[in-house]
Design a protein around this motif. Structure first.
Motif, PDB file in Angstrom:
ATOM      1  N   TRP A  16       4.370  64.767 -22.853  1.00 11.43           N
ATOM      2  CA  TRP A  16       4.077  64.368 -21.479  1.00 11.43           C
ATOM      3  C   TRP A  16       2.681  63.742 -21.399  1.00 11.43           C
ATOM      4  CZ3 TRP A  16       3.835  68.261 -16.800  1.00 11.43           C
ATOM      5  CH2 TRP A  16       3.874  67.544 -15.604  1.00 11.43           C
ATOM      6  N   LEU A  17       1.700  64.385 -22.063  1.00 10.36           N
ATOM      7  CA  LEU A  17       0.346  63.847 -22.140  1.00 10.36           C
ATOM      8  C   LEU A  17       0.357  62.472 -22.807  1.00 10.36           C
ATOM      9  CD1 LEU A  17      -2.804  64.019 -22.127  1.00 10.36           C
ATOM     10  CD2 LEU A  17      -2.591  65.257 -24.307  1.00 10.36           C
ATOM     11  N   SER A  18       1.063  62.359 -23.918  1.00 15.99           N
ATOM     12  CA  SER A  18       1.119  61.098 -24.665  1.00 15.99           C
ATOM     13  C   SER A  18       1.745  59.986 -23.835  1.00 15.99           C
ATOM     14  CB  SER A  18       1.891  61.282 -25.964  1.00 15.99           C
ATOM     15  OG  SER A  18       1.248  62.237 -26.781  1.00 15.99           O
ATOM     16  N   LEU A  19       2.813  60.309 -23.140  1.00 18.33           N
ATOM     17  CA  LEU A  19       3.462  59.321 -22.275  1.00 18.33           C
ATOM     18  C   LEU A  19       2.503  58.855 -21.179  1.00 18.33           C
ATOM     19  CD1 LEU A  19       6.016  57.760 -21.430  1.00 18.33           C
ATOM     20  CD2 LEU A  19       6.657  59.753 -20.071  1.00 18.33           C
ATOM     21  N   GLY A  20       1.789  59.789 -20.587  1.00 25.06           N
ATOM     22  CA  GLY A  20       0.824  59.446 -19.549  1.00 25.06           C
ATOM     23  C   GLY A  20      -0.313  58.590 -20.079  1.00 25.06           C
ATOM     24  N   MET A  21      -0.814  58.924 -21.254  1.00 19.33           N
ATOM     25  CA  MET A  21      -1.911  58.155 -21.840  1.00 19.33           C
ATOM     26  C   MET A  21      -1.447  56.756 -22.252  1.00 19.33           C
ATOM     27  SD  MET A  21      -4.755  59.692 -21.681  1.00 19.33           S
ATOM     28  CE  MET A  21      -5.443  61.295 -21.426  1.00 19.33           C
ATOM     29  N   LEU A  57      -4.708  54.678 -26.719  1.00 19.63           N
ATOM     30  CA  LEU A  57      -3.633  54.456 -27.710  1.00 19.63           C
ATOM     31  C   LEU A  57      -3.985  55.087 -29.051  1.00 19.63           C
ATOM     32  CD1 LEU A  57      -2.613  50.762 -26.939  1.00 19.63           C
ATOM     33  CD2 LEU A  57      -1.390  52.856 -26.308  1.00 19.63           C
ATOM     34  N   LEU A  58      -5.219  54.902 -29.493  1.00 24.65           N
ATOM     35  CA  LEU A  58      -5.649  55.512 -30.759  1.00 24.65           C
ATOM     36  C   LEU A  58      -5.634  57.039 -30.669  1.00 24.65           C
ATOM     37  CD1 LEU A  58      -8.585  53.122 -31.740  1.00 24.65           C
ATOM     38  CD2 LEU A  58      -6.289  53.236 -32.757  1.00 24.65           C
ATOM     39  N   GLY A  59      -5.997  57.576 -29.510  1.00 24.57           N
ATOM     40  CA  GLY A  59      -5.974  59.022 -29.314  1.00 24.57           C
ATOM     41  C   GLY A  59      -4.572  59.589 -29.379  1.00 24.57           C
ATOM     42  N   VAL A  60      -3.620  58.888 -28.794  1.00 26.65           N
ATOM     43  CA  VAL A  60      -2.221  59.336 -28.844  1.00 26.65           C
ATOM     44  C   VAL A  60      -1.725  59.327 -30.290  1.00 26.65           C
ATOM     45  CG1 VAL A  60       0.152  58.722 -28.210  1.00 26.65           C
ATOM     46  CG2 VAL A  60      -1.648  58.709 -26.479  1.00 26.65           C
ATOM     47  N   ILE A  61      -2.047  58.298 -31.022  1.00 27.41           N
ATOM     48  CA  ILE A  61      -1.644  58.237 -32.434  1.00 27.41           C
ATOM     49  C   ILE A  61      -2.237  59.419 -33.190  1.00 27.41           C
ATOM     50  CG2 ILE A  61      -1.920  56.942 -34.590  1.00 27.41           C
ATOM     51  CD1 ILE A  61      -1.769  54.358 -32.807  1.00 27.41           C
ATOM     52  N   ALA A  62      -3.507  59.709 -32.938  1.00 27.56           N
ATOM     53  CA  ALA A  62      -4.168  60.826 -33.624  1.00 27.56           C
ATOM     54  C   ALA A  62      -3.538  62.167 -33.279  1.00 27.56           C
ATOM     55  CB  ALA A  62      -5.657  60.846 -33.276  1.00 27.56           C
ATOM     56  N   VAL A  63      -3.225  62.369 -32.005  1.00 28.35           N
ATOM     57  CA  VAL A  63      -2.656  63.653 -31.576  1.00 28.35           C
ATOM     58  C   VAL A  63      -1.242  63.843 -32.134  1.00 28.35           C
ATOM     59  CG1 VAL A  63      -1.812  64.905 -29.544  1.00 28.35           C
ATOM     60  CG2 VAL A  63      -4.100  63.920 -29.525  1.00 28.35           C
ATOM     61  N   LEU A  64      -0.464  62.783 -32.209  1.00 32.71           N
ATOM     62  CA  LEU A  64       0.926  62.906 -32.644  1.00 32.71           C
ATOM     63  C   LEU A  64       1.107  62.870 -34.164  1.00 32.71           C
ATOM     64  CD1 LEU A  64       2.774  60.700 -29.998  1.00 32.71           C
ATOM     65  CD2 LEU A  64       2.562  63.195 -30.067  1.00 32.71           C
ATOM     66  N   TYR A  76      -8.619  64.843 -28.602  1.00 34.41           N
ATOM     67  CA  TYR A  76      -8.560  65.728 -27.436  1.00 34.41           C
ATOM     68  C   TYR A  76      -9.880  65.689 -26.667  1.00 34.41           C
ATOM     69  CZ  TYR A  76      -4.046  67.989 -28.439  1.00 34.41           C
ATOM     70  OH  TYR A  76      -2.709  68.252 -28.624  1.00 34.41           O
ATOM     71  N   ALA A  77     -10.999  65.687 -27.393  1.00 28.74           N
ATOM     72  CA  ALA A  77     -12.304  65.615 -26.728  1.00 28.74           C
ATOM     73  C   ALA A  77     -12.424  64.302 -25.950  1.00 28.74           C
ATOM     74  CB  ALA A  77     -13.426  65.741 -27.753  1.00 28.74           C
ATOM     75  N   GLY A  78     -11.983  63.222 -26.552  1.00 25.61           N
ATOM     76  CA  GLY A  78     -12.022  61.926 -25.871  1.00 25.61           C
ATOM     77  C   GLY A  78     -11.170  61.916 -24.621  1.00 25.61           C
ATOM     78  N   PHE A  79      -9.965  62.476 -24.721  1.00 21.95           N
ATOM     79  CA  PHE A  79      -9.095  62.570 -23.545  1.00 21.95           C
ATOM     80  C   PHE A  79      -9.777  63.403 -22.451  1.00 21.95           C
ATOM     81  CE2 PHE A  79      -4.837  62.133 -26.060  1.00 21.95           C
ATOM     82  CZ  PHE A  79      -5.041  60.767 -26.159  1.00 21.95           C
ATOM     83  N   PHE A  80     -10.386  64.516 -22.860  1.00 23.71           N
ATOM     84  CA  PHE A  80     -11.052  65.391 -21.900  1.00 23.71           C
ATOM     85  C   PHE A  80     -12.185  64.650 -21.180  1.00 23.71           C
ATOM     86  CE2 PHE A  80     -14.329  68.348 -20.591  1.00 23.71           C
ATOM     87  CZ  PHE A  80     -13.614  69.290 -19.877  1.00 23.71           C
ATOM     88  N   PHE A  81     -13.029  63.980 -21.949  1.00 22.84           N
ATOM     89  CA  PHE A  81     -14.163  63.269 -21.346  1.00 22.84           C
ATOM     90  C   PHE A  81     -13.697  62.110 -20.466  1.00 22.84           C
ATOM     91  CE2 PHE A  81     -16.520  64.865 -25.255  1.00 22.84           C
ATOM     92  CZ  PHE A  81     -17.066  65.948 -24.591  1.00 22.84           C
TER      93      PHE A  81
END
Length: 124
Positions: A16-21, A57-64, A76-81
């Motif tokens: 859900w987070l990835s889809l939103g991002m 986009l790079l953050g989603v790739i990293a998380v998945l 995750y830190a980048g998404f948070f900030f």
């Protein structure tokens, strides 16, 4: 919470987070006039949309992606900030809740996904 339930919950919230991002990144990279106007109202230059879109986009790739646990922590830190900064910016500018809520939702999804991540996706 059982390990199976925790793992299912992790993937539910992470997807859900990835889809939103990804969806917000695409809109930002397209530089739709409404998005340019919004970012300018917040006091940021329009080129910031490209920066945010690429980072998301790079953050989603990293998380998945499996492994690369340190990279996941940074994502995750980048998404948070990014999402806490967006929410704060909307609040400071006096925007209505309808404009603030999407960033608050993505912030909440970031925190939930991070807190539910399986042991193999944790640094410590």
């Amino acid at each position: 919470m059982s390990e199976k339930t925790k793992k299912i919950s992790y993937w539910f919230f992470t997807l859900w987070l990835s889809l939103g991002m990804v969806s917000t990144a695409i809109v930002q990279l397209m530089k739709l006039p409404e998005e340019v106007e919004k970012i300018n109202q917040l006091g940021y230059p329009s080129y910031f949309l490209t920066l945010l879109g690429v980072w998301k986009l790079l953050g989603v790739i990293a998380v998945l992606t499996p492994k690369y646990v340190l990279l996941k922590e940074w994502a995750y830190a980048g998404f948070f900030f990014a999402m806490s900064g967006a929410a704060y910016s909307h609040i400071v500018m006096g925007h209505p809740l309808s404009e603030t809520l999407p960033s608050v939702l993505l912030l909440a999804l970031t925190i939930i996904s991070w807190s539910l991540r399986p042991k193999e996706r944790k640094l410590f």
